[in-house]
Design a protein around this motif. Structure first.
Motif, PDB file in Angstrom:
ATOM      1  N   ILE A 163       5.973  19.023 -13.014  1.00 35.87           N
ATOM      2  CA  ILE A 163       6.572  18.444 -11.670  1.00 35.87           C
ATOM      3  C   ILE A 163       5.557  17.755 -10.788  1.00 35.87           C
ATOM      4  CG2 ILE A 163       8.419  18.449 -10.206  1.00 35.87           C
ATOM      5  CD1 ILE A 163       9.886  20.483 -12.089  1.00 35.87           C
ATOM      6  N   PHE A 164       4.730  18.982 -10.415  1.00 34.06           N
ATOM      7  CA  PHE A 164       3.801  18.630  -9.279  1.00 34.06           C
ATOM      8  C   PHE A 164       3.183  17.056  -9.141  1.00 34.06           C
ATOM      9  CE2 PHE A 164       3.161  23.120  -7.888  1.00 34.06           C
ATOM     10  CZ  PHE A 164       3.545  22.723  -6.497  1.00 34.06           C
ATOM     11  N   PRO A 165       2.853  16.662 -10.339  1.00 34.64           N
ATOM     12  CA  PRO A 165       1.880  15.352 -10.337  1.00 34.64           C
ATOM     13  C   PRO A 165       2.834  14.156  -9.943  1.00 34.64           C
ATOM     14  CG  PRO A 165       1.338  16.661 -12.257  1.00 34.64           C
ATOM     15  CD  PRO A 165       2.477  17.146 -11.655  1.00 34.64           C
ATOM     16  N   PHE A 166       4.117  14.404 -10.058  1.00 32.80           N
ATOM     17  CA  PHE A 166       4.951  13.315  -9.551  1.00 32.80           C
ATOM     18  C   PHE A 166       5.353  13.402  -8.043  1.00 32.80           C
ATOM     19  CE2 PHE A 166       5.542  13.728 -14.119  1.00 32.80           C
ATOM     20  CZ  PHE A 166       5.910  12.636 -14.669  1.00 32.80           C
ATOM     21  N   ALA A 167       5.112  14.484  -7.688  1.00 36.56           N
ATOM     22  CA  ALA A 167       5.184  14.690  -6.041  1.00 36.56           C
ATOM     23  C   ALA A 167       3.678  14.323  -5.226  1.00 36.56           C
ATOM     24  CB  ALA A 167       5.429  16.243  -5.746  1.00 36.56           C
ATOM     25  N   ILE A 168       2.703  14.796  -5.871  1.00 35.35           N
ATOM     26  CA  ILE A 168       1.274  14.634  -5.450  1.00 35.35           C
ATOM     27  C   ILE A 168       1.099  13.252  -5.285  1.00 35.35           C
ATOM     28  CG2 ILE A 168      -1.070  15.189  -5.601  1.00 35.35           C
ATOM     29  CD1 ILE A 168       0.755  17.486  -4.481  1.00 35.35           C
ATOM     30  N   ALA A 169       1.583  12.375  -6.384  1.00 37.41           N
ATOM     31  CA  ALA A 169       1.271  10.785  -6.174  1.00 37.41           C
ATOM     32  C   ALA A 169       1.456  10.118  -5.045  1.00 37.41           C
ATOM     33  CB  ALA A 169       2.135  10.232  -7.252  1.00 37.41           C
ATOM     34  N   ILE A 170       2.249  10.861  -3.878  1.00 35.39           N
ATOM     35  CA  ILE A 170       2.624  10.112  -2.637  1.00 35.39           C
ATOM     36  C   ILE A 170       1.266  10.414  -1.753  1.00 35.39           C
ATOM     37  CG2 ILE A 170       3.441  12.084  -1.507  1.00 35.39           C
ATOM     38  CD1 ILE A 170       4.686   8.599  -1.326  1.00 35.39           C
ATOM     39  N   THR A 171       0.515  11.289  -2.242  1.00 34.01           N
ATOM     40  CA  THR A 171      -0.687  11.656  -1.272  1.00 34.01           C
ATOM     41  C   THR A 171      -1.835  10.723  -1.483  1.00 34.01           C
ATOM     42  OG1 THR A 171      -1.931  13.043  -2.812  1.00 34.01           O
ATOM     43  CG2 THR A 171      -0.152  14.027  -1.227  1.00 34.01           C
ATOM     44  N   SER A 172      -1.711   9.953  -2.581  1.00 39.77           N
ATOM     45  CA  SER A 172      -2.724   8.827  -2.845  1.00 39.77           C
ATOM     46  C   SER A 172      -2.102   7.457  -2.572  1.00 39.77           C
ATOM     47  CB  SER A 172      -3.407   8.712  -4.347  1.00 39.77           C
ATOM     48  OG  SER A 172      -2.441   8.665  -5.229  1.00 39.77           O
ATOM     49  N   LEU A 173      -0.737   7.366  -2.280  1.00 40.83           N
ATOM     50  CA  LEU A 173      -0.152   6.348  -2.136  1.00 40.83           C
ATOM     51  C   LEU A 173       0.317   5.910  -0.675  1.00 40.83           C
ATOM     52  CD1 LEU A 173       2.339   6.135  -5.063  1.00 40.83           C
ATOM     53  CD2 LEU A 173       0.177   4.665  -5.004  1.00 40.83           C
ATOM     54  N   ALA A 174       0.733   6.965  -0.036  1.00 38.23           N
ATOM     55  CA  ALA A 174       1.339   6.762   1.290  1.00 38.23           C
ATOM     56  C   ALA A 174       0.292   6.324   2.179  1.00 38.23           C
ATOM     57  CB  ALA A 174       2.183   8.078   1.982  1.00 38.23           C
ATOM     58  N   PRO A 175      -0.716   7.154   2.400  1.00 35.33           N
ATOM     59  CA  PRO A 175      -1.958   6.857   3.233  1.00 35.33           C
ATOM     60  C   PRO A 175      -2.425   5.266   3.197  1.00 35.33           C
ATOM     61  CG  PRO A 175      -2.490   9.006   2.526  1.00 35.33           C
ATOM     62  CD  PRO A 175      -1.131   8.148   1.557  1.00 35.33           C
ATOM     63  N   PRO A 176      -2.674   4.808   2.206  1.00 33.08           N
ATOM     64  CA  PRO A 176      -3.104   3.354   2.198  1.00 33.08           C
ATOM     65  C   PRO A 176      -2.225   2.335   2.274  1.00 33.08           C
ATOM     66  CG  PRO A 176      -3.236   4.108  -0.065  1.00 33.08           C
ATOM     67  CD  PRO A 176      -2.835   5.230   0.907  1.00 33.08           C
ATOM     68  N   LEU A 177      -0.672   2.724   1.713  1.00 35.13           N
ATOM     69  CA  LEU A 177       0.331   1.536   1.834  1.00 35.13           C
ATOM     70  C   LEU A 177       0.638   1.397   3.236  1.00 35.13           C
ATOM     71  CD1 LEU A 177       2.204   2.462  -1.378  1.00 35.13           C
ATOM     72  CD2 LEU A 177       0.534   0.614  -1.036  1.00 35.13           C
ATOM     73  N   LEU A 178       0.841   2.695   4.166  1.00 34.96           N
ATOM     74  CA  LEU A 178       1.808   2.560   5.323  1.00 34.96           C
ATOM     75  C   LEU A 178       1.035   1.818   6.561  1.00 34.96           C
ATOM     76  CD1 LEU A 178       2.757   6.390   5.715  1.00 34.96           C
ATOM     77  CD2 LEU A 178       4.312   4.371   5.407  1.00 34.96           C
ATOM     78  N   PRO A 179      -0.460   1.816   6.676  1.00 40.25           N
ATOM     79  CA  PRO A 179      -0.939   0.753   7.480  1.00 40.25           C
ATOM     80  C   PRO A 179      -0.652  -0.384   7.645  1.00 40.25           C
ATOM     81  CG  PRO A 179      -2.747   2.486   6.616  1.00 40.25           C
ATOM     82  CD  PRO A 179      -1.575   2.653   5.733  1.00 40.25           C
ATOM     83  N   GLY A 180      -0.840  -1.238   6.351  1.00 38.35           N
ATOM     84  CA  GLY A 180      -0.477  -2.275   6.285  1.00 38.35           C
ATOM     85  C   GLY A 180       0.860  -2.820   6.540  1.00 38.35           C
ATOM     86  N   MET A 181       1.924  -1.959   5.803  1.00 38.55           N
ATOM     87  CA  MET A 181       3.216  -2.462   6.169  1.00 38.55           C
ATOM     88  C   MET A 181       3.470  -2.099   7.535  1.00 38.55           C
ATOM     89  SD  MET A 181       6.248   0.035   4.369  1.00 38.55           S
ATOM     90  CE  MET A 181       5.596  -0.461   2.718  1.00 38.55           C
ATOM     91  N   ILE A 182       3.033  -1.171   8.465  1.00 41.24           N
ATOM     92  CA  ILE A 182       3.372  -0.947   9.867  1.00 41.24           C
ATOM     93  C   ILE A 182       2.722  -1.951  10.877  1.00 41.24           C
ATOM     94  CG2 ILE A 182       3.487   0.580  11.576  1.00 41.24           C
ATOM     95  CD1 ILE A 182       3.757   2.745   9.456  1.00 41.24           C
ATOM     96  N   PHE A 183       1.151  -1.958  10.269  1.00 41.97           N
ATOM     97  CA  PHE A 183       0.259  -2.525  11.492  1.00 41.97           C
ATOM     98  C   PHE A 183      -0.249  -3.970  11.370  1.00 41.97           C
ATOM     99  CE2 PHE A 183      -0.026   2.196  12.098  1.00 41.97           C
ATOM    100  CZ  PHE A 183       0.620   2.266  13.212  1.00 41.97           C
ATOM    101  N   GLY A 184       0.077  -4.556   9.925  1.00 45.53           N
ATOM    102  CA  GLY A 184      -0.074  -5.605   9.263  1.00 45.53           C
ATOM    103  C   GLY A 184      -1.766  -5.469   9.117  1.00 45.53           C
ATOM    104  N   TYR A 185      -2.640  -6.583   8.614  1.00 45.46           N
ATOM    105  CA  TYR A 185      -3.852  -6.426   7.985  1.00 45.46           C
ATOM    106  C   TYR A 185      -5.081  -7.149   8.877  1.00 45.46           C
ATOM    107  CZ  TYR A 185      -1.343  -5.355   4.008  1.00 45.46           C
ATOM    108  OH  TYR A 185      -0.483  -4.488   3.129  1.00 45.46           O
ATOM    109  N   LYS A 186      -4.669  -7.239  10.209  1.00 44.30           N
ATOM    110  CA  LYS A 186      -5.469  -7.783  11.051  1.00 44.30           C
ATOM    111  C   LYS A 186      -6.846  -6.952  11.101  1.00 44.30           C
ATOM    112  CE  LYS A 186      -6.055  -8.937  16.064  1.00 44.30           C
ATOM    113  NZ  LYS A 186      -5.497  -9.183  17.333  1.00 44.30           N
ATOM    114  N   ASP A 187      -6.665  -5.519  11.315  1.00 41.13           N
ATOM    115  CA  ASP A 187      -7.587  -4.680  11.113  1.00 41.13           C
ATOM    116  C   ASP A 187      -7.296  -3.393  10.146  1.00 41.13           C
ATOM    117  OD1 ASP A 187      -9.904  -3.254  12.038  1.00 41.13           O
ATOM    118  OD2 ASP A 187      -9.248  -2.734  13.927  1.00 41.13           O
ATOM    119  N   PHE A 188      -7.137  -3.972   9.089  1.00 43.36           N
ATOM    120  CA  PHE A 188      -6.594  -2.754   8.045  1.00 43.36           C
ATOM    121  C   PHE A 188      -7.820  -1.586   7.878  1.00 43.36           C
ATOM    122  CE2 PHE A 188      -6.602  -1.009   3.660  1.00 43.36           C
ATOM    123  CZ  PHE A 188      -5.430  -0.622   3.539  1.00 43.36           C
TER     124      PHE A 188
END
Length: 422
Positions: free
Chosen positions: A331-356
């Motif tokens: 089960i763990f890998p399906f949860a831990i996947a978020i640790t490699s997805l959320a940190p890079p996905l959130l900045p662009g989604m929230i702050f755009g790509y001017k200074d990604f």
């Protein structure tokens, strides 16, 4: 013509293949396999495992320093040349590492190697994804970082045999050559953005550009985003920072202690970790498309819920033994996947790509801080209480905090786009 254009091969998939190669080779040989050197190096220099492990602290500090100083420059110059130089310096440091004569020299060479390696791994990988893909970012990120699991499975035995038969010094030299060859290939094939090849970023059919008969939509102002300095002054950034720390804690706080915990409960940890490694490949590939489909907010809530379930299974290992242990490892890998997805996905989604690069680099520093806190938290609680049960409960709370802060960061971040209408 339109039909022909649709069928044209998108060069972004070549970029994905190159980044997969980086995850499969340099990241695996320099980072994942580093623990293989512990015993032979300690035997050579007569040092303790704790003294050897201090090199990991040097590695983490190097990554944090890079994120704070050079990450923001990735998007402002020749990215592939930047990566090539990082690969050359990292390879040179690792080659020099094969000639060390004392353990303190390992700290210096490994610090340099990992500072330079940061120029070819997480920050540039996620920067290039942000440039080439508007949609399917979670899927693409999952595919790329699956490379580390594939590399671990394919080359673990090869690396172990190389060190056993040729010695640890040869192991470092081979790793240096692998990094250098990989980065030459990447330099030849990677391009900074689709514009360099007269292309546009990948978009799904639902997010294609407005048609010509929709002038109002087409003329709507485009929100570029915030600079790192501007982002730092906002609530969403600090919510994002907390979520990044939480990602680091759960990424490092569980699996670094799982072998000891399972051994204490008479469970074959090697078999359990093999299950975890195998499931890890599928975990990223499954969760990436799901997060693309449901969105990062629901996706984070889902993965954190799965993480809590996995920790519940881990908590009952003393009562149910290998059955509970193996269930948690599946089960763990399906949860831990978020640790490699959320940190890079959130900045662009929230702050755009001017200074990604700058914003993600700073966020990566918080993630690494979490990676340092995680093992100390879980092992410290184990030392204080005599049991890992309280540690697993504490990390359940961290999973919950991760979900809340990520959801709030995206929700409050929507208000940052309001100035675009001015």
């Amino acid at each position: 013509m339109a039909e022909t254009q649709k069928k044209k091969f998108f060069y972004g998939w070549v970029i994905v293949a190159c980044l997969f190669l980086i995850a499969m080779l340099p990241m695996v040989f320099c980072s994942t396999f580093f623990s293989y050197y512990q015993m032979p190096i300690c035997e050579t220099f007569g040092c303790t495992y704790a003294e050897f492990s201090a090199s990991n602290i040097a590695s983490t500090v190097a990554g944090m320093l890079f994120s704070l100083t050079l990450a923001g420059k990735l998007g402002k110059g020749n990215t592939r040349l930047f990566m090539l130089i990082g690969g050359i310096v990292s390879a040179a440091a690792l080659y020099a590492q094969s000639y060390i004569t004392a353990i303190w020299q390992l700290y210096i060479t490994f610090f340099i190697a990992n500072f330079a390696l940061s120029a070819i791994t997480y920050v540039p990988i996620n920067f290039l994804i942000s440039q080439w893909f508007v949609d399917k970012k979670a899927l693409v990120t999952s595919i790329i970082f699956t490379g580390s699991g594939v590399g671990g499975m394919l080359f673990s035995g090869v690396e172990a045999n190389l060190i056993a038969q040729q010695g640890w010094r040869m192991g470092f030299r081979v790793t240096a050559i692998i990094i250098l060859v990989t980065m030459v290939i990447v330099f030849l094939l990677v391009r900074k953005s689709p514009a360099d090849m007269g292309l546009e970023p990948y978009r799904s059919a639902k997010t294609k550009e407005p048609a010509k008969n929709e002038p109002a939509a087409a003329a709507a102002p485009q929100w570029v985003g915030l600079s790192k300095t501007e982002a730092l002054k906002t609530l969403p950034f600090w919510l994002y920072a907390i979520s990044a720390v939480c990602c680091g804690i759960v990424a490092a706080g569980i699996m670094t202690q799982a072998p000891t915990y399972l051994t204490e409960n008479s469970v074959n940890y090697a078999a359990a970790m093999a299950i975890y490694s195998g499931a890890g490949i599928f975990g990223k590939l499954v969760m990436g498309p799901i997060i693309d489909k449901v969105g990062i907010q629901k996706g984070t809530a889902l993965t954190c819920g799965i993480g809590i379930i996995a920790l519940i299974c881990l908590s009952v290992v003393p009562q149910f033994g290998a059955t509970a242990a193996n269930a948690s490892m599946v089960i763990f890998p399906f949860a831990i996947a978020i640790t490699s997805l959320a940190p890079p996905l959130l900045p662009g989604m929230i702050f755009g790509y001017k200074d990604f690069g700058g914003i993600y680099g700073l966020g990566n520093t918080f993630f690494m801080a979490g990676c340092m806190i995680g093992p100390m938290l879980s092992s410290g609680i184990r030392t204080a209480t005599g049991s890992y049960l309280v540690a697993w409960i504490a990390i359940m709370v961290v999973f919950a905090l991760l979900a809340v802060t990520a959801i709030l960061a995206v929700g409050t971040g929507k208000k940052l786009r309001a100035p675009a209408a001015d």
